[in-house]
Design a protein around this motif. Sequence first.
Motif, short mmCIF file in Angstrom:
data_model
loop_
_atom_site.label_atom_id
_atom_site.label_comp_id
_atom_site.label_asym_id
_atom_site.label_seq_id
_atom_site.Cartn_x
_atom_site.Cartn_y
_atom_site.Cartn_z
N LYS A 1 0.83 -1.20 0.00
CA LYS A 1 0.00 0.00 0.00
C LYS A 1 0.87 1.25 0.00
O LYS A 1 0.56 2.25 -0.66
N SER B 1 0.82 4.23 -2.71
CA SER B 1 0.59 5.61 -2.28
C SER B 1 1.68 6.52 -2.82
O SER B 1 1.41 7.63 -3.32
N TYR C 1 -7.07 10.66 -10.94
CA TYR C 1 -7.70 9.34 -10.78
C TYR C 1 -6.72 8.26 -11.25
O TYR C 1 -5.78 8.52 -12.00
N ILE D 1 -10.83 5.41 -10.24
CA ILE D 1 -10.77 5.43 -8.78
C ILE D 1 -10.10 6.73 -8.34
O ILE D 1 -9.01 7.06 -8.83
N ASP D 2 -10.74 7.45 -7.46
CA ASP D 2 -10.18 8.69 -6.92
C ASP D 2 -8.77 8.39 -6.37
O ASP D 2 -8.57 7.43 -5.64
N THR E 1 -7.04 9.58 -4.08
CA THR E 1 -6.91 9.54 -2.62
C THR E 1 -7.30 8.18 -2.04
O THR E 1 -6.86 7.82 -0.94
N ASP E 2 -8.11 7.42 -2.77
CA ASP E 2 -8.57 6.11 -2.30
C ASP E 2 -7.88 4.96 -3.02
O ASP E 2 -8.02 3.80 -2.60
N ALA E 3 -7.18 5.26 -4.11
CA ALA E 3 -6.70 4.22 -5.03
C ALA E 3 -5.75 3.23 -4.38
O ALA E 3 -5.86 2.01 -4.61
N GLU F 1 -5.47 2.15 -1.31
CA GLU F 1 -6.17 1.21 -0.44
C GLU F 1 -7.05 0.26 -1.25
O GLU F 1 -7.05 -0.96 -1.00
N VAL F 2 -7.77 0.80 -2.23
CA VAL F 2 -8.67 -0.04 -3.05
C VAL F 2 -7.88 -1.09 -3.82
O VAL F 2 -8.24 -2.28 -3.84
N GLU G 1 -6.37 -3.92 -1.68
CA GLU G 1 -7.37 -4.94 -1.32
C GLU G 1 -7.64 -5.89 -2.48
O GLU G 1 -7.97 -7.07 -2.26
#
Length: 385
Positions: free
Chosen positions: A2, A6, A42, A59-60, A62-64, A66-67, A70
């Motif tokens: 992750k 990031s 994105y 995917i935004d 800021t969330d990519a 983590e998404v 997973e």
Amino acid sequence: MKEVLSYVIENKILTKLTLSKSVDKNIIRSTGRLIEIKGKLYVAIETFMTDGKALQKNIDATDAAEVISEMVGEQYKQMNIMTSAGSCEVMVSKKGKVTVIDKIKRNTASAVNTSHNRQKQYIIPDNKPVDFLIALGVQDENGNVFDKKRSKFRQINRFLETVSDIERSIVTGDDLYILDLCCGKSYLSFALYYYFAKIKGYKVKMDCVDLKKDVIEYCSSVSEKLNYEGLTFTAGDIREFEVKRTPDLTVSLHACDIATDIVLAKGIDSKSRVIMSTPCCHHEMMHQLKAKGKALDLLLEHSILKQKFADSLTDALRCKVLEIHGYDVNALELIDPEETPKNVLIRAVKRDKISAERVEKLREEYRDICDTFGIKPYLSENYVN
């Protein structure tokens, strides 16, 4: 993992992300890249399915991280991260152990272009000299694609993309056997050899066959000049050509009229694992069509509409024949129809098995269609009845 994601996303150095070894057998792989839409960042994810479809989602940023983290482990067992500062590989074992091989250099690379309309990334890159493209007159010595060959360059890359989408259905080991029938000047023959032998590193045996002796002699000389070991050209009738072993892939580009049917028959008879064919003209069906009923008469009243219908019906029945012989089949668009009207690609992948009930049902559907339109296609007698 992750943390790596990031870093490459926040610093805008991600060039390509590939998620492979999918848990879902309906998914081939997913790829991702950075895009910027209306000033917002994105990660654009494109998922390639076995039925030929491609699904997209953004995917935004800021969330990519983590998404995507997973997704690795739950949906995919491998992830490859390509950046302008190096690469990172993530592998998940059967027992769930995660291995990360991080070769990304920190604080050394500039951000990549995240424009939504950025230049398309080809399997064979633009402006990079490639020996066979230079030899065939597509590029100059510096790798610049000639204007008049730009559509051919795009066609080559698009074809390789459709091959890469089902590569795991083609490759069974390090030694590949490929058959190219009605090969013509053999742009795709050389491209396929280059992709599997030079880019992917497989040992390739490839037989290319065409009736035109002068074209075959030219292609043979090019292959010999480039030292493409295993790429062989033969002049002769494809019906009489002896296939060396079960092909991993059988291809044909724009074989005219029933020549496409002969190619498909050769692929079926040799039990080719994958068959890929782009038909050309469809004269046989055009001369046979005799619709029953006023509604169908209306469809065939105008010659240009009749021709378009004949083209579609011919290819639909070809797909049905391949299904009868145990293939999963997709009809795809090969290239922009503005560049060529001959842009349908029939792609068939051999199934492990098919029930006798299913085969008989497909045969009945085929016969009903032929009866409705009063036709008897080339493949109907020996490959359906």
